[in-house]
Design an enzyme around this catalytic site. Sequence first.
Site, PDB file in Angstrom:
ATOM      1  N   LYS A 171     -10.248  -2.667   8.684  1.00 36.51           N
ATOM      2  CA  LYS A 171      -8.994  -2.207   9.269  1.00 36.51           C
ATOM      3  C   LYS A 171      -9.314  -1.623  10.649  1.00 36.51           C
ATOM      4  O   LYS A 171      -9.982  -0.596  10.752  1.00 36.51           O
ATOM      5  CB  LYS A 171      -8.387  -1.147   8.346  1.00 36.51           C
ATOM      6  N   GLU A 230       0.840  -1.198   0.000  1.00 34.02           N
ATOM      7  CA  GLU A 230       0.000   0.000   0.000  1.00 34.02           C
ATOM      8  C   GLU A 230       0.876   1.249   0.000  1.00 34.02           C
ATOM      9  O   GLU A 230       1.791   1.371   0.811  1.00 34.02           O
ATOM     10  CB  GLU A 230      -0.891  -0.026   1.249  1.00 34.02           C
TER      11      GLU A 230
END
Length: 206
Positions: free
Chosen positions: A129, A40
Amino acid sequence: MTLSTWLDRLPLIAILRGVTPDEVVPIARALAEEGFAIVEVPLNSPDPFESLRRLALDVGDSLLCGAGTVLTVDDAHRVAEAGGKIVVMPHADTAVIAAAKAAGLYCTPGIATPTEGFAALAAGADGLKLFPAEAQTPSVLKAMRAVFPKDVPFLPVGGIAPNNMGPWRAAGATGFGLGSALYKPGMGAEEVRANARAFVSAWRQG
């Protein structure tokens, strides 16, 4: 493929906050060689969309590459245009989740409460998350696990290091997002490789 297909390879997401386009490919290659499957690039990094374009061209077939700190619908569209395949968010804006899914991307929004988590799943989220993990505890995750569907990936993010993953795993963490303990701006590929190796070893040891 589902997000879980990638997580099954290794459920550790490399967060390269601050990486530059010239640095990102060698670092991603090193991570892939150590077993990582997901990388990411947060959008508050220098020229993040160029980094995403380079990742898509170089390692896009072997790694799931995408963006973090995706805050708006426009951000999600730009990630898709740059060749990213996953959107990671610090929040649970359902409009951004819906935009990411409409663009064919995986999406893992940030949540801190069951209300946020269930709303995110209803909007199409592929995983959750738990953020910031420093503000939570494994006991909180265990309580959430008792009420959420068993197959929902939960990924604590924030303050995760090789020596503190155990209690989170015991509480039901599917994996983790790894920030500054894996990568800090200015680190070279070999330094990141060494950090990655420590995380992989800690994960495999349980």
